[in-house]
Motif scaffolding. Structure first.
Motif, mmCIF file in Angstrom:
data_model
loop_
_atom_site.group_PDB
_atom_site.id
_atom_site.type_symbol
_atom_site.label_atom_id
_atom_site.label_comp_id
_atom_site.label_asym_id
_atom_site.label_seq_id
_atom_site.Cartn_x
_atom_site.Cartn_y
_atom_site.Cartn_z
ATOM 1 N N TYR A 253 0.873 -1.097 0.067
ATOM 2 C CA TYR A 253 0.115 0.023 0.167
ATOM 3 C C TYR A 253 0.698 1.357 0.036
ATOM 4 O O TYR A 253 1.801 1.443 0.693
ATOM 5 N N ASP A 258 -1.853 9.381 -2.955
ATOM 6 C CA ASP A 258 -2.913 8.897 -3.723
ATOM 7 C C ASP A 258 -2.896 9.086 -5.369
ATOM 8 O O ASP A 258 -4.032 8.998 -5.743
ATOM 9 N N LYS A 259 -1.878 9.762 -5.909
ATOM 10 C CA LYS A 259 -1.993 10.074 -7.203
ATOM 11 C C LYS A 259 -0.784 9.262 -7.956
ATOM 12 O O LYS A 259 -1.193 8.594 -8.533
ATOM 13 N N THR A 261 2.231 6.632 -8.165
ATOM 14 C CA THR A 261 2.633 5.391 -7.685
ATOM 15 C C THR A 261 3.372 4.714 -8.696
ATOM 16 O O THR A 261 3.824 5.097 -9.800
ATOM 17 N N ARG A 271 -2.762 2.361 -4.277
ATOM 18 C CA ARG A 271 -3.096 3.519 -3.638
ATOM 19 C C ARG A 271 -4.736 3.412 -2.899
ATOM 20 O O ARG A 271 -5.425 2.360 -3.460
ATOM 21 N N ARG A 272 -4.932 4.311 -2.315
ATOM 22 C CA ARG A 272 -6.243 4.338 -1.434
ATOM 23 C C ARG A 272 -7.349 4.270 -2.636
ATOM 24 O O ARG A 272 -8.414 3.501 -2.691
ATOM 25 N N ARG A 273 -7.114 5.170 -4.012
ATOM 26 C CA ARG A 273 -8.189 5.153 -4.715
ATOM 27 C C ARG A 273 -8.418 3.956 -5.336
ATOM 28 O O ARG A 273 -9.519 3.484 -5.962
ATOM 29 N N ASP A 274 -7.323 3.045 -5.672
ATOM 30 C CA ASP A 274 -7.330 1.972 -6.347
ATOM 31 C C ASP A 274 -8.264 0.862 -5.559
ATOM 32 O O ASP A 274 -9.154 0.230 -6.048
ATOM 33 N N GLU A 276 -10.171 1.657 -3.103
ATOM 34 C CA GLU A 276 -11.622 2.287 -3.029
ATOM 35 C C GLU A 276 -12.543 1.907 -4.362
ATOM 36 O O GLU A 276 -13.949 1.494 -4.220
ATOM 37 N N ALA A 277 -11.854 2.024 -5.557
ATOM 38 C CA ALA A 277 -12.762 1.433 -6.585
ATOM 39 C C ALA A 277 -12.753 0.167 -6.660
ATOM 40 O O ALA A 277 -14.080 -0.311 -7.183
ATOM 41 N N GLN A 280 -15.905 -0.664 -4.732
ATOM 42 C CA GLN A 280 -17.158 -0.231 -5.396
ATOM 43 C C GLN A 280 -17.656 -1.486 -6.576
ATOM 44 O O GLN A 280 -18.580 -1.766 -6.571
ATOM 45 N N TRP A 294 -8.066 3.279 7.649
ATOM 46 C CA TRP A 294 -6.990 3.869 6.993
ATOM 47 C C TRP A 294 -5.884 4.272 7.873
ATOM 48 O O TRP A 294 -5.116 5.343 7.511
#
Length: 338
Positions: A253, A258-259, A261, A271-274, A276-277, A280, A294
């Protein structure tokens, strides 16, 4: 006069003739600069590591191994990140003993404990259950689950894929069932009865690997070639489960961004965005994804950033390709109606 004119005509060609030697000199200069840069970088890393390293009283021979006869209760109701405070709890000492490990501040140990505790408290680490391990290497988890009466299918990459992936010299690859035998964790008779081994490419999971009560992987899916391939593997692993079955995976991680990587390389950083996606995507298919905690931790060992060459202890967060990374655990339950 003719000679002067000829000299002027030949002058550009003379300059051109000198170019190879000049290029060679430039290449030597660049190599010297690169060497100097690497040396300075190593010196800076060593200096920073010494400045950042907590007092020895905080981590050397710490934390103490606590007297714990049972695992914890409702420890990992959420997916979580590797943190110092986990190591100081009785359940952590319990699983460290069961895994035949030495208690120390190391994130790989945290991954083993996270997988063990998360599956145990969900009731699937028990006799009569079926478990599927991916990219197991030489980890003790297959032996641990077998000792509880679980019928384990342990998988790892076939030998030809190991060479291509660069794992040949790491001593982390399981070439067969014997590489997983651990008599300290599981008696040989139970191991022989409860463990089977298969080769498996995590990017191409065989269609007949189905009907399992749980599956797991410990820091393997970041080596599948890209972030998207890692996320696709998690989705695919859920299809190996019975409805209501559990998937528990740990991976790298990216704590620092978060942008930006690392992607499309031998090791990628999620990343966190990965994540979280991914949650979903899984929820849209009817699966349950444990909410992520987190919090990166606030202890002195949490704040220490290990740098190459990495230390055996403490090692919870580290610098990798210019980013701060640690281990993170993901818990997913297959939907009952899927």
């Amino acid at each position: 006069m003719i000679q002067n004119g000829l000299g002027r005509l030949l002058r550009p060609f003379v300059r051109l003739s000198r170019l190879p030697s000049r290029f060679a000199a430039m290449e030597r200069s660049v190599r010297r600069m690169e060497t100097s840069h690497r040396e300075h970088r190593r010196e800076i890393q060593q200096a920073l590591a010494q400045l950042m390293l907590p007092a020895e009283s905080v981590w050397r021979r710490q934390p103490p191994l606590l007297d714990a006869s049972v695992p914890g209760e409702r420890v990992f109701e959420q997916s979580a990140m590797c943190r110092q405070d986990s190591f100081q709890q009785p359940y952590f000492s319990y699983w460290t003993r069961r895994l035949g490990e030495r208690l120390r501040y190391h994130r790989k140990l945290w991954e083993f404990v996270f997988v063990s505790q998360a599956l145990w408290e969900r009731g699937v680490c028990a006799r009569g259950r079926r478990g599927l391990g991916f990219g197991v290497g030489r980890e003790p988890l297959a032996a641990l689950f077998a000792s509880e009466g679980v019928a384990v299918t342990a998988t790892d990459l076939a030998p030809d894929g190991v060479v291509e992936a660069g794992w040949q010299a790491t001593n982390q690859h399981a070439g067969g069932k014997e590489a997983l035998r651990n008599s300290v964790v599981c008696p040989d008779d139970l191991f022989d009865r409860n463990v089977e081994f298969r080769f498996c490419d995590m990017n191409h999971v065989a269609a007949d690997l189905v009907g399992y009560d749980f599956c797991w992987s410990a820091c393997a899916l970041e080596h599948l070639g890209s972030i998207e391939k890692g996320l696709a593997f998690i989705e695919r692993s859920i299809n190996c489960l019975v409805p209501g079955g559990w998937a528990v995976h740990t991976t790298e991680y990216n704590v620092s961004s978060d942008k930006e990587t690392v992607d499309n390389l031998g090791t990628v950083l999620f990343r966190r965005r990965d994540l979280e996606a991914l949650a979903q995507r899984l929820r849209a298919k009817g699966h349950e994804v444990a909410t992520m905690d987190w919090s990166p931790g606030e202890g002195p060992v949490d704040r220490y950033l290990d740098m190459p060459p990495y230390r055996p202890d403490p090692h919870l967060k580290m610098m990798l390709s210019g980013f701060t990374t640690t281990s993170i655990g993901i818990i997913v339950r297959r939907g009952l109606g899927t």
